[in-house]
Write a protein that holds these residues in place. Structure first.
Motif, mmCIF file in Angstrom:
data_model
loop_
_atom_site.group_PDB
_atom_site.id
_atom_site.type_symbol
_atom_site.label_atom_id
_atom_site.label_comp_id
_atom_site.label_asym_id
_atom_site.label_seq_id
_atom_site.Cartn_x
_atom_site.Cartn_y
_atom_site.Cartn_z
ATOM 1 N N TYR A 60 0.827 -1.200 0.000
ATOM 2 C CA TYR A 60 0.000 0.000 0.000
ATOM 3 C C TYR A 60 0.858 1.245 0.000
ATOM 4 C CZ TYR A 60 1.140 0.219 4.971
ATOM 5 O OH TYR A 60 1.803 0.283 6.155
ATOM 6 N N GLN A 62 -0.004 5.779 0.521
ATOM 7 C CA GLN A 62 -0.964 6.581 1.273
ATOM 8 C C GLN A 62 -2.318 6.646 0.576
ATOM 9 O OE1 GLN A 62 0.179 10.181 3.051
ATOM 10 N NE2 GLN A 62 2.246 9.533 3.459
ATOM 11 N N GLN A 264 -9.661 7.174 25.409
ATOM 12 C CA GLN A 264 -8.850 6.959 24.202
ATOM 13 C C GLN A 264 -7.372 6.859 24.521
ATOM 14 O OE1 GLN A 264 -10.525 6.273 21.621
ATOM 15 N NE2 GLN A 264 -12.465 7.356 21.778
ATOM 16 N N THR A 275 -7.122 3.022 13.880
ATOM 17 C CA THR A 275 -6.201 4.106 13.528
ATOM 18 C C THR A 275 -5.582 3.861 12.159
ATOM 19 O OG1 THR A 275 -5.712 4.337 15.866
ATOM 20 C CG2 THR A 275 -4.226 5.441 14.344
ATOM 21 N N GLN A 278 -8.027 4.604 9.480
ATOM 22 C CA GLN A 278 -8.167 6.051 9.392
ATOM 23 C C GLN A 278 -7.159 6.621 8.399
ATOM 24 O OE1 GLN A 278 -7.704 7.416 13.396
ATOM 25 N NE2 GLN A 278 -8.393 9.467 12.954
ATOM 26 N N PHE A 279 -5.977 6.045 8.361
ATOM 27 C CA PHE A 279 -4.939 6.537 7.468
ATOM 28 C C PHE A 279 -4.784 5.664 6.236
ATOM 29 C CE2 PHE A 279 -4.170 8.810 11.298
ATOM 30 C CZ PHE A 279 -3.754 10.051 10.852
ATOM 31 N N GLN A 281 -4.370 2.614 5.696
ATOM 32 C CA GLN A 281 -3.371 1.544 5.655
ATOM 33 C C GLN A 281 -4.090 0.198 5.738
ATOM 34 O OE1 GLN A 281 -0.913 2.658 8.972
ATOM 35 N NE2 GLN A 281 0.053 4.322 7.859
ATOM 36 N N ASN B 201 -7.910 13.320 19.127
ATOM 37 C CA ASN B 201 -7.569 11.909 18.928
ATOM 38 C C ASN B 201 -7.273 11.567 17.467
ATOM 39 O OD1 ASN B 201 -7.206 9.251 19.814
ATOM 40 N ND2 ASN B 201 -9.285 8.719 19.210
ATOM 41 N N ILE B 202 -7.268 12.573 16.585
ATOM 42 C CA ILE B 202 -6.862 12.311 15.203
ATOM 43 C C ILE B 202 -5.340 12.487 15.188
ATOM 44 C CG2 ILE B 202 -7.054 13.091 12.812
ATOM 45 C CD1 ILE B 202 -9.868 14.135 13.539
ATOM 46 N N PRO B 203 -4.580 11.385 15.018
ATOM 47 C CA PRO B 203 -3.133 11.460 15.231
ATOM 48 C C PRO B 203 -2.444 12.611 14.494
ATOM 49 C CG PRO B 203 -3.789 9.192 14.912
ATOM 50 C CD PRO B 203 -5.016 10.016 14.683
ATOM 51 N N SER B 204 -2.777 12.812 13.205
ATOM 52 C CA SER B 204 -2.049 13.829 12.439
ATOM 53 C C SER B 204 -2.284 15.232 12.995
ATOM 54 C CB SER B 204 -2.440 13.760 10.966
ATOM 55 O OG SER B 204 -3.831 13.903 10.835
ATOM 56 N N VAL B 402 -1.107 16.227 6.426
ATOM 57 C CA VAL B 402 -0.699 14.829 6.395
ATOM 58 C C VAL B 402 0.787 14.847 6.047
ATOM 59 C CG1 VAL B 402 -0.894 12.636 5.176
ATOM 60 C CG2 VAL B 402 -2.946 13.903 5.764
ATOM 61 N N MET B 403 1.586 14.193 6.881
ATOM 62 C CA MET B 403 3.035 14.291 6.708
ATOM 63 C C MET B 403 3.548 13.301 5.664
ATOM 64 S SD MET B 403 4.154 14.442 10.669
ATOM 65 C CE MET B 403 3.269 15.489 11.815
ATOM 66 N N ASN B 406 3.995 9.897 7.190
ATOM 67 C CA ASN B 406 2.707 9.572 7.787
ATOM 68 C C ASN B 406 2.682 8.173 8.403
ATOM 69 O OD1 ASN B 406 0.042 10.078 8.364
ATOM 70 N ND2 ASN B 406 -0.673 9.175 6.457
ATOM 71 N N GLN B 407 3.164 7.197 7.648
ATOM 72 C CA GLN B 407 3.099 5.810 8.128
ATOM 73 C C GLN B 407 3.914 5.622 9.398
ATOM 74 O OE1 GLN B 407 3.965 3.126 4.935
ATOM 75 N NE2 GLN B 407 2.445 4.073 3.616
ATOM 76 N N MET B 409 4.604 7.997 11.479
ATOM 77 C CA MET B 409 3.922 8.751 12.527
ATOM 78 C C MET B 409 2.800 7.917 13.144
ATOM 79 S SD MET B 409 1.171 10.775 13.394
ATOM 80 C CE MET B 409 0.345 11.151 11.867
ATOM 81 N N VAL B 410 2.010 7.225 12.304
ATOM 82 C CA VAL B 410 0.902 6.402 12.810
ATOM 83 C C VAL B 410 1.441 5.293 13.710
ATOM 84 C CG1 VAL B 410 -0.955 4.821 12.158
ATOM 85 C CG2 VAL B 410 -0.611 6.924 10.870
ATOM 86 N N TRP B 413 2.407 6.814 16.923
ATOM 87 C CA TRP B 413 1.224 7.236 17.687
ATOM 88 C C TRP B 413 0.633 6.029 18.419
ATOM 89 C CZ3 TRP B 413 -0.879 11.963 18.795
ATOM 90 C CH2 TRP B 413 -2.150 11.968 19.361
#
Lengths: 313, 419
Positions: A60, A62, A264, A275, A278-279, A281, B201-204, B402-403, B406-407, B409-410, B413
């Motif tokens: 994957y 982004q 949370q 999570t 959400q991104f 992934q 709570n939204i990580p970014s 969004v960085m 990103n991956q 960072m998640v 987090w």
């Protein structure tokens, strides 16, 4: 004569083939009867599961997922798990936290659930009252799980009912912070939500116990505690097991209750998956889901090893 | 709300219209049919009043598809033919545009394209550059071509998103429960407020709130808070874990209502918040201030985009609706809820002078300030927190983002949550 034998033979063979046809029909019947359920399982369980497993090996970015066959996602799930020992990686910490909740909630729901079921089965005398009491237990299920959970918040909060009462009574001077958004809150809510899952199967098992066995135990001089330990509990095992499977599987996959009651800030496998979704992934989330599934299956397998459920039922 | 799906009848009517055109090939026969636009966005952006007014003014039906913040980009990427118009945050664009599911908008068809607020179009307010950390809208506003999958560095004819709303976020505080003066993001990590703070709570976005606080406290100096390096992410998460272990945070909030409840119940006395959420706490009669801070605001912006699949009359209707949206009524409607619109001048035409003075010029309200639905928001004499539009948007330090990492960072987090 020859004609006659021929006819007889024909009749016989016709009969046999008719019987054969009938037998194949009869043999087919159970498959046909099982087909609708099998189809439902295939479409709504096997296919999505197969898709999840397939996607867990994909690549994957982004904004895209590509069919591939890579173990990278599984590697990422266990990132740092071996390299960083003895300090624990995220995945191990998360599973330990989830297992901790599993064990505690299992113990609390079992204790409370068994007590309630025992009371209903042995202390309530008439069937009518039993049914009424049993229905009373299900009343909380008339509202949604989220509402039942959220209603704890005004009770447990810093300025909530419990703190105000305790302070009003002079038991404490400053509000108890640990009541809400803590392990305690999560355990309380999970116990509240899932105790009935223990009550129902245990009650069912207890109702099937032959009362003469209990009388026999008493006649043989057993105390109440001895009767409970050596007669009732062993006979209630199938119910306890079924209830345990419900509770353990539900708590393992829970992220809503742990999320809301834990503010949370408490990890759960479900939350990690959320999570990642959400991104976008998806493959990583799918890999996590597959591992969670394996963990839940292992837990169920271990429970089944304790009791031979087929024999008991 | 308008209807949610294409009904059987509308399909039949469409088929009948087609049959009609085939039988009598007159040019305008099919143009009588009303167009329905499926409008994908978060529920916060979907005002029933706007759909109603658009339907009245344009004869276009708006069918809202309400999803949560994460689901908007997910829908665009996975189901690009399930909507006709998307109202998306600019920070999602670095994910949406490369997917090839968005269609560049023809600037020549947007009537007020030259009147777009400069903070969105150029990253400036009254000629002064604001903070560009993160995904600043002007950096992702233009495409190289209609079907391009990368951004243009200078203005072109092809637009990614036409702004709908934007705003500058800061910390909300409960002045009745805090006896200090709050002037800096660092207060989020102030041990005096241990167990009484919250972040998103939204990580970014949560990590950017943390970065604002850490930079304010002097712990870390970031190259770009909205696009951190791995080292910066590591340092930020380490600091967050330390704060979490010390019991700094009460809870993290995921949606508007949760942030309102945390604040109104007194569980939290200082947290990052959205402007309308502060208003919501205040309408319950509980004091809450949207505190301007010396380091500035974390801004966000949202805008209309078109899916790759849109064409024909739907596309025409989408442009028509967007042009109407910029013509003032909708802008005024949103302004009265505390958001800022793409075109200020047209919104002003639809606002009373005292409303404009309160919402935009930072003046004390001459009369009671009402919400569009008629509820009392502020009594006469009140001033908007943070002052005028130019003061607030001029003090933007960074934008939701969004960085590139990103991956990573998640992953970090999740480590923070598990710690």
């Amino acid at each position: 004569m020859t004609d006659l034998t021929d006819t007889r033979a024909e009749v016989r063979s016709a009969r046999t083939s008719a019987r054969k046809a009938g037998r194949t029909g009869a043999a087919l019947a159970p498959y046909l009867q099982a087909a609708p359920m099998a189809l439902v399982f295939l479409i709504f369980f096997v296919l999505p599961l197969a898709a999840t497993i397939a996607v867990s090996f994909w690549q994957y970015t982004q904004y895209s997922i590509e069919p591939a066959f890579t173990a990278q996602n599984y590697g990422d799930v266990f990132y740092g798990c071996l390299a960083n020992l003895p300090s624990l990686c995220t995945t191990f910490l998360t599973y330990i936290s989830t297992l901790k909740f599993c064990l505690i909630v299992w113990a609390t729901t079992l204790t409370i659930g068994f007590t309630i079921a025992y009371f209903l089965a042995f202390h309530v005398r008439t069937l009518k009252v039993q049914v009424i009491c049993f229905l009373l237990c299900t009343i909380p299920f008339w509202t949604s799980i989220v509402i039942r959970m959220i209603s704890w918040i005004p009770l447990l909060g810093r300025n909530g009912l419990v703190n105000q009462t305790l302070m009003g009574m002079g038991v404490i001077d400053s509000p108890l912070e640990g009541l809400l958004y803590s392990d305690f809150a999560v355990i309380l809510a999970l116990t509240h939500l899932y105790t009935l899952f223990m009550v129902v199967p245990i009650f069912n098992s207890l109702m099937r116990i032959d009362r003469s066995l209990i009388e026999a135990a008493r006649d043989a001089g057993a105390s109440d505690l001895q009767t409970l330990r050596h007669v009732i509990v062993p006979l209630a095992k199938p119910g306890i097991l079924i209830g345990s499977i419900f509770v353990v599987t539900v708590v393992m996959g829970d992220f809503l209750t742990i999320g809301i009651m834990g503010g949370q800030q408490i990890a759960s496998v479900g939350k990690v998956i959320q999570t990642q979704m959400q991104f976008l992934q998806f493959p990583l989330a799918a890999a996590n889901a597959v591992i969670l599934l394996a963990a839940v299956l292992a837990a169920v397998w271990a429970l089944l090893r304790l009791v031979d459920i087929r024999k008991e039922l | 709300m308008t209807k949610m799906t294409t009904t059987r009848r509308s399909v039949l009517r469409g088929a009948a219209a087609l049959a009609g055109t085939a039988a009598f090939p007159a040019p305008f026969v099919h143009a009588q049919e009303r167009v329905t636009l499926r409008y994908l966005s978060t529920a916060v952006n979907q005002s029933p009043a706007i759909a109603e007014k658009a339907s009245e003014d344009l004869g276009i039906d708006i069918e809202y598809i309400a999803v949560n913040t994460d689901e908007v980009p997910r829908r665009v990427i996975t189901q690009p033919n399930s909507f006709d118009l998307v109202d998306s945050e600019y920070f999602s664009l670095p994910n949406l545009v490369p997917s090839g599911n968005m269609k560049g908008m023809d600037a020549s068809r947007i009537e007020r394209i030259d009147q777009l607020a400069s903070v969105i179009a150029e990253g400036t307010v009254e000629g002064e550059k604001v903070g560009w950390d993160g995904t600043a809208p002007h950096e992702v506003l233009y495409l190289e071509g209609q079907d391009a999958t990368s951004f243009a560095s200078s203005p072109t004819e092809w637009i990614t998103l036409i702004p709908t709303t934007y705003n500058a976020d800061t910390l909300g505080i409960r002045p009745d429960l805090i006896d200090k003066e709050i002037t800096s993001w660092a207060s989020l990590l102030d041990p005096d407020f241990a167990g009484k703070t919250s972040i998103l709570n939204i990580p970014s976005i949560g990590i950017m709130d943390a970065a604002m606080a850490l930079e304010a406290r002097g712990d870390i100096t970031y190259g770009d808070k909205g696009n951190m390096t791995r080292e910066e992410i590591d340092a930020t998460i380490a600091a967050l874990i330390e704060a979490k272990r010390a019991g700094q945070f009460r809870a993290f909030w995921s949606n508007f209502q949760e942030s309102v409840n945390l604040m109104a119940s007194g569980e939290v006395v200082i947290q990052s918040m959205w402007s309308p959420a502060v208003t919501a706490v205040r309408t319950q009669g509980i004091p809450c201030v949207y505190q301007p801070l010396q380091e500035g605001y974390r801004a966000w912006a949202s805008g209309f985009g078109l899916p790759r699949t849109i064409e024909g009359r739907k596309e025409d209707a989408a442009y028509e609706f967007i042009n109407w949206f910029l013509s003032g009524w909708a802008g005024a409607h949103l302004s009265k809820q505390g958001y800022y619109p793409a075109v200020l001048d047209t919104a002003r035409e639809y606002m009373e002078p005292y409303e404009w003075a309160y919402w935009y010029e930072g003046e004390a309200a001459e009369q009671d300030i009402m919400a569009p639905d008629g509820r009392l928001l502020e009594e006469a004499g009140a001033k908007r927190d943070g002052g005028s539009y130019w003061e607030r948007m001029g003090s933007v330090a960074c934008w939701n983002a969004v960085m590139d990492e990103n991956q990573y960072m998640v992953r970090k987090w999740n480590e923070f949550i598990a710690a």
